[in-house]
Design a protein around this motif. Structure first.
Motif, PDB file in Angstrom:
ATOM      1  N   MET A  73       0.830  -1.210   0.000  1.00  0.00           N
ATOM      2  CA  MET A  73       0.000   0.000   0.000  1.00  0.00           C
ATOM      3  C   MET A  73       0.864   1.259   0.000  1.00  0.00           C
ATOM      4  O   MET A  73       0.602   2.194  -0.747  1.00  0.00           O
ATOM      5  N   ARG A  74       1.903   1.262   0.816  1.00  0.00           N
ATOM      6  CA  ARG A  74       2.765   2.444   0.917  1.00  0.00           C
ATOM      7  C   ARG A  74       3.660   2.635  -0.308  1.00  0.00           C
ATOM      8  O   ARG A  74       3.916   3.763  -0.724  1.00  0.00           O
ATOM      9  N   HIS A  75       4.178   1.543  -0.852  1.00  0.00           N
ATOM     10  CA  HIS A  75       5.218   1.659  -1.878  1.00  0.00           C
ATOM     11  C   HIS A  75       4.762   1.309  -3.288  1.00  0.00           C
ATOM     12  O   HIS A  75       5.473   1.606  -4.247  1.00  0.00           O
ATOM     13  N   ALA A  76       3.606   0.662  -3.418  1.00  0.00           N
ATOM     14  CA  ALA A  76       3.127   0.289  -4.757  1.00  0.00           C
ATOM     15  C   ALA A  76       1.731   0.825  -5.040  1.00  0.00           C
ATOM     16  O   ALA A  76       1.168   0.545  -6.093  1.00  0.00           O
ATOM     17  N   GLY A  77       1.162   1.556  -4.104  1.00  0.00           N
ATOM     18  CA  GLY A  77      -0.168   2.103  -4.328  1.00  0.00           C
ATOM     19  C   GLY A  77      -1.262   1.054  -4.387  1.00  0.00           C
ATOM     20  O   GLY A  77      -2.284   1.253  -5.049  1.00  0.00           O
ATOM     21  N   LEU A  78      -1.081  -0.063  -3.676  1.00  0.00           N
ATOM     22  CA  LEU A  78      -2.097  -1.119  -3.677  1.00  0.00           C
ATOM     23  C   LEU A  78      -3.438  -0.564  -3.213  1.00  0.00           C
ATOM     24  O   LEU A  78      -3.532   0.085  -2.175  1.00  0.00           O
ATOM     25  N   ALA A  79      -4.464  -0.810  -4.015  1.00  0.00           N
ATOM     26  CA  ALA A  79      -5.846  -0.460  -3.679  1.00  0.00           C
ATOM     27  C   ALA A  79      -6.693  -1.674  -4.053  1.00  0.00           C
ATOM     28  O   ALA A  79      -7.162  -1.788  -5.178  1.00  0.00           O
ATOM     29  N   PRO A  80      -6.856  -2.633  -3.123  1.00  0.00           N
ATOM     30  CA  PRO A  80      -7.483  -3.912  -3.447  1.00  0.00           C
ATOM     31  C   PRO A  80      -8.828  -3.830  -4.160  1.00  0.00           C
ATOM     32  O   PRO A  80      -9.133  -4.671  -4.996  1.00  0.00           O
ATOM     33  N   LYS A  81      -9.640  -2.842  -3.842  1.00  0.00           N
ATOM     34  CA  LYS A  81     -10.976  -2.754  -4.456  1.00  0.00           C
ATOM     35  C   LYS A  81     -10.947  -2.166  -5.857  1.00  0.00           C
ATOM     36  O   LYS A  81     -11.859  -2.404  -6.639  1.00  0.00           O
ATOM     37  N   THR A  82      -9.891  -1.386  -6.182  1.00  0.00           N
ATOM     38  CA  THR A  82      -9.891  -0.699  -7.474  1.00  0.00           C
ATOM     39  C   THR A  82      -8.721  -1.054  -8.386  1.00  0.00           C
ATOM     40  O   THR A  82      -8.754  -0.703  -9.558  1.00  0.00           O
ATOM     41  N   SER A  83      -7.697  -1.731  -7.879  1.00  0.00           N
ATOM     42  CA  SER A  83      -6.553  -2.088  -8.720  1.00  0.00           C
ATOM     43  C   SER A  83      -6.971  -3.097  -9.781  1.00  0.00           C
ATOM     44  O   SER A  83      -7.739  -4.029  -9.499  1.00  0.00           O
ATOM     45  N   LYS A  84      -6.462  -2.930 -10.995  1.00  0.00           N
ATOM     46  CA  LYS A  84      -6.763  -3.870 -12.072  1.00  0.00           C
ATOM     47  C   LYS A  84      -6.156  -5.242 -11.796  1.00  0.00           C
ATOM     48  O   LYS A  84      -6.760  -6.264 -12.066  1.00  0.00           O
ATOM     49  N   GLU A  85      -4.948  -5.252 -11.223  1.00  0.00           N
ATOM     50  CA  GLU A  85      -4.282  -6.508 -10.874  1.00  0.00           C
ATOM     51  C   GLU A  85      -4.138  -6.576  -9.360  1.00  0.00           C
ATOM     52  O   GLU A  85      -3.847  -5.580  -8.713  1.00  0.00           O
ATOM     53  N   ILE A  86      -4.338  -7.766  -8.808  1.00  0.00           N
ATOM     54  CA  ILE A  86      -4.204  -7.962  -7.356  1.00  0.00           C
ATOM     55  C   ILE A  86      -3.406  -9.232  -7.092  1.00  0.00           C
ATOM     56  O   ILE A  86      -3.383 -10.155  -7.905  1.00  0.00           O
ATOM     57  N   GLY A  87      -2.766  -9.278  -5.938  1.00  0.00           N
ATOM     58  CA  GLY A  87      -2.049 -10.471  -5.511  1.00  0.00           C
ATOM     59  C   GLY A  87      -2.926 -11.316  -4.619  1.00  0.00           C
ATOM     60  O   GLY A  87      -3.427 -10.837  -3.605  1.00  0.00           O
ATOM     61  N   LEU A  88      -3.129 -12.578  -5.026  1.00  0.00           N
ATOM     62  CA  LEU A  88      -3.878 -13.514  -4.187  1.00  0.00           C
ATOM     63  C   LEU A  88      -2.898 -14.433  -3.463  1.00  0.00           C
ATOM     64  O   LEU A  88      -1.923 -14.910  -4.053  1.00  0.00           O
ATOM     65  N   VAL A  89      -3.165 -14.695  -2.205  1.00  0.00           N
ATOM     66  CA  VAL A  89      -2.332 -15.605  -1.433  1.00  0.00           C
ATOM     67  C   VAL A  89      -2.667 -17.037  -1.846  1.00  0.00           C
ATOM     68  O   VAL A  89      -3.823 -17.451  -1.782  1.00  0.00           O
ATOM     69  N   VAL A  90      -1.644 -17.772  -2.294  1.00  0.00           N
ATOM     70  CA  VAL A  90      -1.863 -19.154  -2.721  1.00  0.00           C
ATOM     71  C   VAL A  90      -1.140 -20.163  -1.833  1.00  0.00           C
ATOM     72  O   VAL A  90      -1.390 -21.363  -1.941  1.00  0.00           O
ATOM     73  N   GLU A  91      -0.247 -19.656  -0.968  1.00  0.00           N
ATOM     74  CA  GLU A  91       0.487 -20.570  -0.092  1.00  0.00           C
ATOM     75  C   GLU A  91       1.035 -19.798   1.099  1.00  0.00           C
ATOM     76  O   GLU A  91       1.506 -18.672   0.945  1.00  0.00           O
ATOM     77  N   THR A  92       0.944 -20.402   2.280  1.00  0.00           N
ATOM     78  CA  THR A  92       1.539 -19.822   3.484  1.00  0.00           C
ATOM     79  C   THR A  92       2.174 -20.937   4.303  1.00  0.00           C
ATOM     80  O   THR A  92       1.811 -22.108   4.177  1.00  0.00           O
ATOM     81  N   LYS A  93       3.106 -20.527   5.142  1.00  0.00           N
ATOM     82  CA  LYS A  93       3.775 -21.470   6.027  1.00  0.00           C
ATOM     83  C   LYS A  93       4.313 -20.682   7.210  1.00  0.00           C
ATOM     84  O   LYS A  93       4.653 -19.516   7.079  1.00  0.00           O
ATOM     85  N   CYS A  94       4.381 -21.317   8.363  1.00  0.00           N
ATOM     86  CA  CYS A  94       4.944 -20.670   9.539  1.00  0.00           C
ATOM     87  C   CYS A  94       5.752 -21.671  10.350  1.00  0.00           C
ATOM     88  O   CYS A  94       5.302 -22.799  10.584  1.00  0.00           O
ATOM     89  N   LYS A  95       6.919 -21.245  10.772  1.00  0.00           N
ATOM     90  CA  LYS A  95       7.746 -22.021  11.691  1.00  0.00           C
ATOM     91  C   LYS A  95       7.779 -21.250  13.003  1.00  0.00           C
ATOM     92  O   LYS A  95       8.283 -20.127  13.066  1.00  0.00           O
ATOM     93  N   PHE A  96       7.195 -21.826  14.042  1.00  0.00           N
ATOM     94  CA  PHE A  96       7.106 -21.186  15.347  1.00  0.00           C
ATOM     95  C   PHE A  96       8.362 -21.508  16.146  1.00  0.00           C
ATOM     96  O   PHE A  96       8.723 -22.676  16.298  1.00  0.00           O
ATOM     97  N   LEU A  97       9.026 -20.478  16.666  1.00  0.00           N
ATOM     98  CA  LEU A  97      10.298 -20.670  17.356  1.00  0.00           C
ATOM     99  C   LEU A  97      10.264 -20.252  18.823  1.00  0.00           C
ATOM    100  O   LEU A  97      10.966 -20.819  19.645  1.00  0.00           O
ATOM    101  N   GLU A  98       9.473 -19.226  19.147  1.00  0.00           N
ATOM    102  CA  GLU A  98       9.366 -18.729  20.511  1.00  0.00           C
ATOM    103  C   GLU A  98       8.001 -18.066  20.671  1.00  0.00           C
ATOM    104  O   GLU A  98       7.531 -17.385  19.766  1.00  0.00           O
TER     105      GLU A  98
END
Length: 144
Positions: free
Chosen positions: A49-74
């Motif tokens: 949002m700050r550096h690429a002007g992301l506007a999810p409702k109005t941007s022609k192209e959007i990034g969809l999350v297709v994969e996530t992972k988390c390693k819990f350490l503390e």
């Protein structure tokens, strides 16, 4: 995640401080595991949002999350503020792989390491598209 060694604070290029909230804790007295993914989403989208002007409702192209992972350490818990570190391990034609480190303030070793993949699609038909130049320009400084 991209390396065999554990990542440290110095491996990340962008940081966002995120205060934990009372509701983030679970009955065991620490931040619930699903909340870590909210922190990942927050640091990635704040940067876009700050550096690429992301506007999810109005941007022609959007990034969809297709994969996530988390390693819990503390454990993390309320009340504390965490520093969410962000870097990019892969910048492809239509996808970006982010790595996120969640750090207790003043600590060099992460409490969690996350992996977050965006695939860019047309906002209307959801078909993959080339990453927009404004996004590419915003994430290139994070590339490792």
């Amino acid at each position: 995640m991209s390396e065999n060694r554990e990542l440290t604070r110095q491996d990340f290029k962008h940081f966002l401080s995120i205060p934990t909230r009372w509701m983030d804790n679970d009955v065991y007295g620490h931040v619930n595991n699903v909340t870590y993914y909210s922190y990942f989403d927050t640091v990635v989208n704040e940067h876009l949002m700050r550096h690429a002007g992301l506007a999810p409702k109005t941007s022609k192209e959007i990034g969809l999350v297709v994969e996530t992972k988390c390693k819990f350490l503390e454990e993390l818990s309320f009340p504390e503020t965490i520093d969410a570190g962000l870097r990019v391990s892969k910048l492809g034609n239509s996808s970006i792989i982010y790595e996120i480190g969640l750090f207790k303030q003043a600590k060099d070793n992460p409490s969690a390491i996350g992996h977050f993949v965006h695939v860019y699609v047309d906002n209307e038909d959801r078909r993959p598209v080339t990453i927009p130049q404004r996004v590419r320009k915003a994430v290139e400084p994070l590339l490792v």
